[in-house]
Write a protein that holds these residues in place. Structure first.
Motif, PDB file in Angstrom:
ATOM      1  N   VAL A 147      51.547  19.636   1.956  1.00 55.20           N
ATOM      2  CA  VAL A 147      50.585  19.264   2.927  1.00 55.20           C
ATOM      3  C   VAL A 147      50.728  19.969   3.400  1.00 55.20           C
ATOM      4  N   SER A 148      49.801  20.300   3.946  1.00 57.33           N
ATOM      5  CA  SER A 148      49.974  20.835   5.841  1.00 57.33           C
ATOM      6  C   SER A 148      49.789  19.992   6.578  1.00 57.33           C
ATOM      7  N   PHE A 149      50.237  19.997   8.378  1.00 57.56           N
ATOM      8  CA  PHE A 149      49.787  18.983   9.381  1.00 57.56           C
ATOM      9  C   PHE A 149      49.830  19.552  10.645  1.00 57.56           C
ATOM     10  N   TYR A 150      48.665  18.812  11.352  1.00 61.71           N
ATOM     11  CA  TYR A 150      48.272  19.758  12.855  1.00 61.71           C
ATOM     12  C   TYR A 150      47.128  19.046  13.625  1.00 61.71           C
ATOM     13  N   ASN A 151      48.361  18.796  14.837  1.00 62.18           N
ATOM     14  CA  ASN A 151      47.573  17.860  15.750  1.00 62.18           C
ATOM     15  C   ASN A 151      47.399  16.360  15.300  1.00 62.18           C
ATOM     16  N   ASN A 152      48.544  15.649  14.223  1.00 64.00           N
ATOM     17  CA  ASN A 152      48.611  14.483  13.872  1.00 64.00           C
ATOM     18  C   ASN A 152      47.713  14.212  12.545  1.00 64.00           C
ATOM     19  N   GLU A 153      46.956  15.109  11.687  1.00 66.55           N
ATOM     20  CA  GLU A 153      46.060  15.213  10.911  1.00 66.55           C
ATOM     21  C   GLU A 153      46.686  15.847  10.056  1.00 66.55           C
ATOM     22  N   ILE A 154      46.154  15.787   8.826  1.00 63.61           N
ATOM     23  CA  ILE A 154      46.844  16.597   7.410  1.00 63.61           C
ATOM     24  C   ILE A 154      45.223  17.613   7.549  1.00 63.61           C
ATOM     25  N   SER A 155      46.465  18.958   7.724  1.00 63.88           N
ATOM     26  CA  SER A 155      44.897  19.896   7.346  1.00 63.88           C
ATOM     27  C   SER A 155      44.563  20.279   5.940  1.00 63.88           C
ATOM     28  N   GLU A 156      45.274  20.262   5.177  1.00 67.37           N
ATOM     29  CA  GLU A 156      45.381  20.422   3.918  1.00 67.37           C
ATOM     30  C   GLU A 156      46.488  19.750   3.001  1.00 67.37           C
ATOM     31  N   LYS A 157      45.748  20.056   1.526  1.00 70.97           N
ATOM     32  CA  LYS A 157      46.916  18.748   0.589  1.00 70.97           C
ATOM     33  C   LYS A 157      46.504  19.603  -0.720  1.00 70.97           C
ATOM     34  N   SER A 158      47.763  19.268  -1.543  1.00 73.18           N
ATOM     35  CA  SER A 158      47.612  19.598  -3.073  1.00 73.18           C
ATOM     36  C   SER A 158      46.809  18.875  -3.917  1.00 73.18           C
ATOM     37  N   GLU A 159      46.586  18.572  -5.111  1.00 74.42           N
ATOM     38  CA  GLU A 159      46.371  17.697  -6.075  1.00 74.42           C
ATOM     39  C   GLU A 159      47.716  16.645  -6.437  1.00 74.42           C
ATOM     40  N   ILE A 160      48.859  17.233  -6.134  1.00 72.03           N
ATOM     41  CA  ILE A 160      50.033  16.861  -6.195  1.00 72.03           C
ATOM     42  C   ILE A 160      50.393  15.540  -4.898  1.00 72.03           C
ATOM     43  N   PHE A 161      49.690  15.739  -3.579  1.00 73.87           N
ATOM     44  CA  PHE A 161      49.661  15.016  -2.475  1.00 73.87           C
ATOM     45  C   PHE A 161      49.170  13.923  -2.843  1.00 73.87           C
ATOM     46  N   ASP A 162      49.680  12.989  -4.011  1.00 72.77           N
ATOM     47  CA  ASP A 162      48.479  11.353  -3.888  1.00 72.77           C
ATOM     48  C   ASP A 162      48.901  10.648  -2.801  1.00 72.77           C
ATOM     49  N   ASP A 163      48.609   9.339  -3.332  1.00 73.36           N
ATOM     50  CA  ASP A 163      48.078   8.049  -2.832  1.00 73.36           C
ATOM     51  C   ASP A 163      49.999   7.889  -2.595  1.00 73.36           C
ATOM     52  N   GLN A 164      51.022   8.227  -3.310  1.00 65.84           N
ATOM     53  CA  GLN A 164      51.949   7.832  -3.054  1.00 65.84           C
ATOM     54  C   GLN A 164      52.798   9.013  -1.805  1.00 65.84           C
TER      55      GLN A 164
END
Lengths: 117, 110
Positions: A47-64
């Motif tokens: 995952v990437s994160f900027y300005n208190n928001e997720i910018s991009e995430k992979s398929e690994i980064f699920d609801d867990q």
């Protein structure tokens, strides 16, 4: 020289438990990332994160998984209900800025080794 | 087809040898290409990055990108035992996501 720090260095947990991995980015950096590396395998973007928001995430980064910056310094990765396959090294990385206009070096922390039993 | 492919080695060379490490990639749109070094149980450390095609030199290290064949290389001259590590090629996909190769383990024998 400024560096990214991560705590703890090693976390052991039981399957189904929640874990929070912590990262302290370099102070003037604005973009934050989590990667993981399962033993013997490649480093994988989460995952990437900027300005208190997720910018991009992979398929690994699920609801867990979730990330947040609870205060001005820490950047955390939470795994809600850990599974055996979550056992890996988790790396935090930061950059001063982002985008395609120029390359921005990602500075990696030393990692947290997560062991799920 | 994997986005980035890298032979995991291991590669063992004598001290002073020239080392050649290579990767291939699949997406011709990629523009930023990086080489990281990773010591055991440590985070990746950026060695060099290259934009588009061409060569870039930094001391004993030379990075080379051939976009026509989607091939990236890292050359290490006068290799030292302290160069023993895992070398990761990587590509910047979009603005935020770095895609890593599997890493090649290098051993430089004194």
């Amino acid at each position: 020289e400024p560096e990214v720090t991560q705590t703890p260095s090693h976390q052991v947990t039981q399957m189904g438990q929640e874990v929070i991995l912590r990262c302290v980015p370099i102070s003037n950096h604005l973009y934050f990332y989590w990667y993981r590396q399962i033993l013997g395998q490649k480093v994988e973007f989460l995952v990437s994160f900027y300005n208190n928001e997720i910018s991009e995430k992979s398929e690994i980064f699920d609801d867990q998984f979730s990330v947040e910056r609870p205060d001005g310094s820490n950047f955390t990765l939470k795994i809600r209900s850990t599974k055996l396959e979550d056992s890996a090294m988790y790396f935090c990385a930061t950059t001063p800025t982002g985008g395609l206009s120029s390359y921005n070096e990602q500075f990696f922390g030393p990692g947290t080794r997560l062991t799920v039993l | 087809q994997k986005e980035v492919e890298q032979d995991p080695g291991p590669l063992s060379v004598p001290e002073g040898a020239i080392v050649s490490l290579n990767c291939t990639y699949s997406n011709s749109a990629f523009q930023y290409f990086m080489w990281y070094r990773q010591y055991s149980r440590k985070g990746p450390e950026l060695l060099m990055y290259t934009y588009s095609s061409g060569n870039k030199e930094d001391g004993r290290f030379t990075a080379q990108v051939d976009k026509s064949s989607k091939y990236i290389s890292l050359f290490i001259r006068d290799s030292q035992p302290s160069d023993s590590a895992t070398y990761l090629c990587a590509i910047l996909s979009g603005g935020f996501k770095t895609i890593f190769g599997a890493g090649t383990r290098l051993f430089v024998k004194a």
